[in-house]
Design a protein around this motif. Structure first.
Motif, short mmCIF file in Angstrom:
data_model
loop_
_atom_site.label_atom_id
_atom_site.label_comp_id
_atom_site.label_asym_id
_atom_site.label_seq_id
_atom_site.Cartn_x
_atom_site.Cartn_y
_atom_site.Cartn_z
N ASP A 39 0.85 -1.19 0.00
CA ASP A 39 0.00 0.00 0.00
C ASP A 39 0.88 1.25 0.00
O ASP A 39 1.49 1.59 1.02
CB ASP A 39 -0.91 0.00 1.23
CG ASP A 39 -1.82 1.22 1.29
OD1 ASP A 39 -1.85 2.00 0.31
OD2 ASP A 39 -2.49 1.39 2.32
N GLN A 41 0.09 4.18 0.06
CA GLN A 41 -0.46 5.25 0.88
C GLN A 41 0.02 5.16 2.32
O GLN A 41 -0.10 6.13 3.08
CB GLN A 41 -2.00 5.20 0.84
CG GLN A 41 -2.60 5.32 -0.55
CD GLN A 41 -2.20 6.62 -1.24
OE1 GLN A 41 -2.23 7.68 -0.63
NE2 GLN A 41 -1.82 6.53 -2.51
N GLU A 192 5.32 4.67 -7.06
CA GLU A 192 4.23 5.55 -6.66
C GLU A 192 3.74 6.37 -7.85
O GLU A 192 2.54 6.56 -8.05
CB GLU A 192 4.70 6.47 -5.53
CG GLU A 192 3.57 7.21 -4.81
CD GLU A 192 3.13 8.49 -5.50
OE1 GLU A 192 2.01 8.96 -5.23
OE2 GLU A 192 3.91 9.01 -6.31
N ARG A 196 -0.14 6.31 -9.96
CA ARG A 196 -1.02 7.45 -10.18
C ARG A 196 -1.69 7.35 -11.56
O ARG A 196 -2.86 7.69 -11.72
CB ARG A 196 -0.24 8.76 -10.11
CG ARG A 196 0.23 9.13 -8.73
CD ARG A 196 0.89 10.50 -8.76
NE ARG A 196 1.47 10.86 -7.48
CZ ARG A 196 2.12 11.99 -7.26
NH1 ARG A 196 2.27 12.88 -8.25
NH2 ARG A 196 2.64 12.25 -6.08
#
Length: 199
Positions: A39, A41, A192, A196
Motif C-alpha cells: 500500500d 499510501q 508511486e 497514479r
C-alpha cells in the motif's frame, strides 16, 4: 545500540552484507524495497536511533542526517545528529510519530555489537530492533523491520567499546546504509508515480 540479531529472537530471511562489499548498496536497497508495504499510501518512517555523544552509537543519527540531506519525498526520517533519538526521548518520539502518521510502517536503524569477524556488516530483516539491549537498558522495540550495523565487538565493557569505536568505520557504514535507502526511495518513487497513472 543493540546486540547482534541472534539475540533479538528474530526469525526471518534477512540480508547481511559488509559495508565495503561492491554489491552492498544494491543488496540492501533490493531487500528494503521488497520489505516495504504494498500500500503506497502507508507512511514509511525511518527511526534512526543513537547518540552523537558516543562514536559507536552514532551510526543511527549519522544515517538520519545523511538521509535528511537527500530531501526524500516519500520517506520520513527521525533521528539526526542535530535531533537524535536515544534512551531519554525514545518513548516520546515513538508517540510523536504515531500521532503524526496513521498506521506508519517503521524501519528501525541502530548500531549493534557482535563477533569480531562480523564488524562492518549491515543487516536488514523483519521485526524490530531492541535499543539498549547491548548495554542492559529496557527500551521499547522499534520497527516493523530493522537495519543494523555491527560497529564493534560485544562481550566486555560495552560502554567503553562504543566510546572507542573507529569513526571511519561508522561513517563508512552510515554512507552505505543511507545510499541504499536513497536508491530504494528512488525506485519506490517510480512505483508511486506509475500507480497514479493507473488510478
Amino acid at each position: 545500540m543493540n546486540l547482534k540479531p541472534k539475540f533479538l529472537n528474530i526469525v526471518n530471511e534477512s540480508t547481511r552484507v559488509s559495508y565495503d562489499d561492491g554489491h552492498a548498496i544494491n543488496s540492501l536497497a533490493t531487500k528494503l524495497l521488497s520489505s516495504l508495504p504494498q500500500d503506497i499510501q502507508q507512511p514509511i518512517v525511518f527511526v534512526c536511533i543513537g547518540t552523537d555523544r558516543s562514536t559507536g552509537d552514532s551510526l543511527g543519527p549519522l544515517v538520519g542526517s545523511k538521509l535528511e540531506e537527500k530531501n526524500l519525498t516519500h520517506f520520513h526520517v527521525y533521528g539526526t545528529l542535530e535531533d537524535p533519538i536515544h534512551a531519554v526521548n525514545l518513548k516520546d518520539k515513538l508517540i510523536e510519530i504515531n500521532n503524526a502518521y496513521r498506521n506508519p510502517f517503521i524501519i528501525g536503524i541502530d548500531a549493534c555489537l557482535g563477533k569480531l569477524n562480523s564488524v562492518g556488516y549491515i543487516s536488514i530483516g523483519d521485526g524490530p530492533v531492541k535499543p539498549g539491549a547491548g548495554v542492559n537498558k529496557e527500551l521499547p522495540a522499534v520497527g516493523d523491520i530493522h537495519m543494523t550495523g555491527i560497529v564493534n565487538v560485544s562481550g566486555f565493557m560495552e560502554f567503553f567499546v562504543l566510546q572507542n569505536t573507529r569513526l571511519h568505520i561508522v561513517m563508512s557504514m552510515a554512507k552505505t546504509i543511507a545510499t541504499a535507502i536513497n536508491e530504494a526511495h528512488n525506485q519506490y518513487s517510480l512505483k508511486e508515480l506509475s500507480s497514479r497513472f493507473l488510478r
